[in-house]
Design a protein around this motif. Structure first.
Motif, PDB file in Angstrom:
ATOM      1  N   ASN A  53       0.830  -1.205   0.000  1.00  0.00           N
ATOM      2  CA  ASN A  53       0.000   0.000   0.000  1.00  0.00           C
ATOM      3  C   ASN A  53       0.862   1.250   0.000  1.00  0.00           C
ATOM      4  O   ASN A  53       2.101   1.179  -0.093  1.00  0.00           O
ATOM      5  CB  ASN A  53      -0.984  -0.012   1.168  1.00  0.00           C
ATOM      6  CG  ASN A  53      -0.256  -0.041   2.511  1.00  0.00           C
ATOM      7  OD1 ASN A  53       0.927   0.300   2.614  1.00  0.00           O
ATOM      8  ND2 ASN A  53      -0.973  -0.434   3.570  1.00  0.00           N
ATOM      9  N   ASP A  58       1.777   3.105   2.309  1.00  0.00           N
ATOM     10  CA  ASP A  58       2.724   3.161   3.439  1.00  0.00           C
ATOM     11  C   ASP A  58       3.749   2.042   3.366  1.00  0.00           C
ATOM     12  O   ASP A  58       4.456   1.785   4.369  1.00  0.00           O
ATOM     13  CB  ASP A  58       1.944   3.062   4.758  1.00  0.00           C
ATOM     14  CG  ASP A  58       0.987   4.242   4.940  1.00  0.00           C
ATOM     15  OD1 ASP A  58       1.327   5.342   4.444  1.00  0.00           O
ATOM     16  OD2 ASP A  58      -0.095   4.049   5.519  1.00  0.00           O
ATOM     17  N   ARG A  80       3.259  -1.079   3.285  1.00  0.00           N
ATOM     18  CA  ARG A  80       2.899  -2.196   4.149  1.00  0.00           C
ATOM     19  C   ARG A  80       2.094  -3.222   3.344  1.00  0.00           C
ATOM     20  O   ARG A  80       1.402  -2.880   2.389  1.00  0.00           O
ATOM     21  CB  ARG A  80       2.097  -1.709   5.352  1.00  0.00           C
ATOM     22  CG  ARG A  80       2.938  -0.848   6.305  1.00  0.00           C
ATOM     23  CD  ARG A  80       2.261  -0.591   7.626  1.00  0.00           C
ATOM     24  NE  ARG A  80       3.148   0.155   8.524  1.00  0.00           N
ATOM     25  CZ  ARG A  80       4.065  -0.407   9.294  1.00  0.00           C
ATOM     26  NH1 ARG A  80       4.189  -1.744   9.289  1.00  0.00           N
ATOM     27  NH2 ARG A  80       4.837   0.320  10.066  1.00  0.00           N
ATOM     28  N   GLU A 123      -0.581  -5.757   2.097  1.00  0.00           N
ATOM     29  CA  GLU A 123      -2.027  -5.922   2.131  1.00  0.00           C
ATOM     30  C   GLU A 123      -2.387  -7.185   1.341  1.00  0.00           C
ATOM     31  O   GLU A 123      -1.934  -7.358   0.210  1.00  0.00           O
ATOM     32  CB  GLU A 123      -2.717  -4.711   1.495  1.00  0.00           C
ATOM     33  CG  GLU A 123      -4.225  -4.844   1.406  1.00  0.00           C
ATOM     34  CD  GLU A 123      -4.862  -3.700   0.626  1.00  0.00           C
ATOM     35  OE1 GLU A 123      -6.006  -3.863   0.164  1.00  0.00           O
ATOM     36  OE2 GLU A 123      -4.192  -2.641   0.472  1.00  0.00           O
ATOM     37  N   GLU A 170       0.354  -9.900   7.385  1.00  0.00           N
ATOM     38  CA  GLU A 170      -0.329  -8.761   6.795  1.00  0.00           C
ATOM     39  C   GLU A 170      -0.059  -7.515   7.622  1.00  0.00           C
ATOM     40  O   GLU A 170      -0.118  -7.544   8.855  1.00  0.00           O
ATOM     41  CB  GLU A 170      -1.831  -9.025   6.694  1.00  0.00           C
ATOM     42  CG  GLU A 170      -2.580  -7.942   5.941  1.00  0.00           C
ATOM     43  CD  GLU A 170      -4.020  -8.290   5.664  1.00  0.00           C
ATOM     44  OE1 GLU A 170      -4.680  -7.568   4.897  1.00  0.00           O
ATOM     45  OE2 GLU A 170      -4.501  -9.305   6.236  1.00  0.00           O
ATOM     46  N   GLY A 171       0.250  -6.414   6.959  1.00  0.00           N
ATOM     47  CA  GLY A 171       0.560  -5.152   7.621  1.00  0.00           C
ATOM     48  C   GLY A 171       2.036  -4.943   7.870  1.00  0.00           C
ATOM     49  O   GLY A 171       2.451  -3.875   8.341  1.00  0.00           O
TER      50      GLY A 171
END
Length: 452
Positions: free
Chosen positions: A387, A389, A391, A393, A429-430
């Motif tokens: 994404n 940022d 990070r 997804e 995730e993240g």
């Protein structure tokens, strides 16, 4: 003993001084600086989502077969008087070439007999016409005679009534009148039969003419000709051989076009006909317009033959779809047609498409716009996206098309988004990612998209 005691007394003060120095140093030294633990980014390879047009493709393998075949089967029986010297297996004969000529003597005699019968029947008709004229002339004379006989009978009747004529004279006059009346009636009966006799002769002439037409047709059938240019695949006749009706003397493979029935998975073939989106109407398949519907799909086909290190290719068209599905393999036959299978051959470069060749047939549908990604980037129906940022997804994605090593996505991914193509370990995730564009992979995907 005294020396050991002295040694201890001398060592203890030194040890005490050292311990005190160390304790002082530790007590007065400042505490070490505290550093915060920073999140570590995991390096991954990414590609940038770019809209590309991809054509759904289906490929299958099959054997080449001629689009048209011909069996030279005689319709009459006879002895082969002539056999084309080029009627040999493998030779190519032009359209209209004379293949075999059978003995025509019997059929010529039948023609002569039928013509003679027609002439005899026509002569009989002429005879009937003359007889009709003669009978009518005789009838006119006999009717005039009958009129005279009627006058005589009337005069005798008057005389008999007056008593001057005898009964015998009266009977004789009456008998003469009746005899003449019989003659007139016989002539009328004969004339009345003439139309029927004429009709019988006309029907007989029609029968003889049909016999003549049959004999002439059989005479024409003594010559077997090739209806189209073809290559000889089988010969079963020689000069002097008795050829019987219904027994094939030769078989041929047309050279104008070739067909290949390539077996492909039914699910793969189905994706060529699916609508681009849910908003696009589904094509209603009207059985009476199947060819028109298939031509409107704008499908393009090619046929490829591998000859060592050389790949030979022919343009083709999808002619029809087989009406059955193989229950064991779940495949269906797509029948493609190659026109000018022989005329496009080039010596040393492109061979003619000959019966029995094992070739690959490929069918391409209209291009569909979407995001092209490696097939391996999809994991359990999810796509890894970096994404804004940086990070990770995990996005649920249903690809529109999966073929070869790529997948086409038409919904759920926007242009410019970063797609992760290498799996980080551990996969969380993240998690923070360190993005490294894979330019080589992007170029490969771009070529794959344009090539389809």
């Amino acid at each position: 003993m005294k020396s050991g005691f002295k040694l201890v007394l001398m060592t203890l003060p030194l040890v005490a001084v050292g311990v005190g120095f160390v304790a002082f140093t530790i007590a007065t030294k400042p505490a070490p600086a505290q550093e915060e633990i920073a999140e570590r980014a995991t390096a991954v390879r990414v590609i940038t989502a770019t809209t590309t047009a991809v054509s759904p493709t289906v490929s299958g393998f099959g054997l080449v077969a001629p689009a048209r075949t011909f069996e030279a089967i005689p319709q009459v029986t006879g002895t082969a008087e002539y056999v084309n010297p080029m009627l040999k297996k493998g030779d190519i004969l032009p359209e209209g070439a004379l293949l075999v000529r059978l003995s025509a003597s019997d059929y010529k005699l039948a023609i002569a007999q039928a013509k003679a019968n027609i002439r005899a029947a026509e002569a009989k008709l002429a005879e009937i016409a003359v007889s009709e004229a003669n009978l009518k002339a005789a009838l006119a004379i006999e009717e005039e005679t009958l009129s005279l006989k009627a006058s005589d009978l009337e005069r005798v009747e008057k005389l008999f009534a007056a008593g001057t004529a005898s009964q015998s004279a009266r009977d004789a006059a009456r008998a003469a009148y009746l005899a003449q009346q019989q003659k007139v009636q016989n002539l009328k009966n004969s004339i009345a039969l003439l139309p029927t006799q004429r009709q019988v002769q006309n029907e007989q002439i029609a029968v003889y003419k049909a016999t003549l037409a049959t004999a002439e047709l059989n005479l024409a059938r003594t010559e077997l000709r090739l209806p189209f240019a073809a290559r000889v695949s089988m010969v079963n006749v020689e000069v002097g051989q008795l050829v019987r009706t219904g027994v094939s003397v030769a078989s041929f493979d047309g050279i104008a076009a070739a067909e290949i029935e390539a077996q492909v998975p039914a699910a793969d073939l189905l994706r060529l006909f699916r609508p681009k989106s849910s908003d696009e109407p589904v094509i209603a398949l009207n059985p009476s317009a199947v060819s028109e519907v298939m031509s409107g799909l704008d499908l393009k086909a090619t046929v490829q033959l591998k000859l060592g290190d050389t790949l030979v290719e022919w343009p083709a068209t999808l002619d029809r779809i087989s009406n059955t599905i193989d229950p064991k393999t779940g495949t269906v036959g797509m029948i493609v047609r190659v026109d000018n299978a022989y005329t496009t051959a080039e010596l040393g470069r492109r061979p003619p498409l000959t019966k029995g060749m094992f070739v690959k047939a490929t069918l391409n549908a209209r291009p569909v716009d979407g995001i092209v990604i490696p097939r391996s980037a999809l994991r359990n129906g999810q796509l890894m996206i970096a994404n804004a940022d940086s990070r990770l997804e995990l996005r649920p994605i249903t690809p529109y098309l999966v073929q070869d090593g790529i997948a086409l996505i038409t919904d759920g991914v926007e242009d410019g988004e970063k797609i992760v193509v290498s799996t980080p370990i551990p996969l969380v995730e993240g998690m923070l990612l360190s993005l490294h564009p894979d330019t080589i992979l992007m170029e490969t995907l771009a070529k794959a998209g344009s090539a389809k």
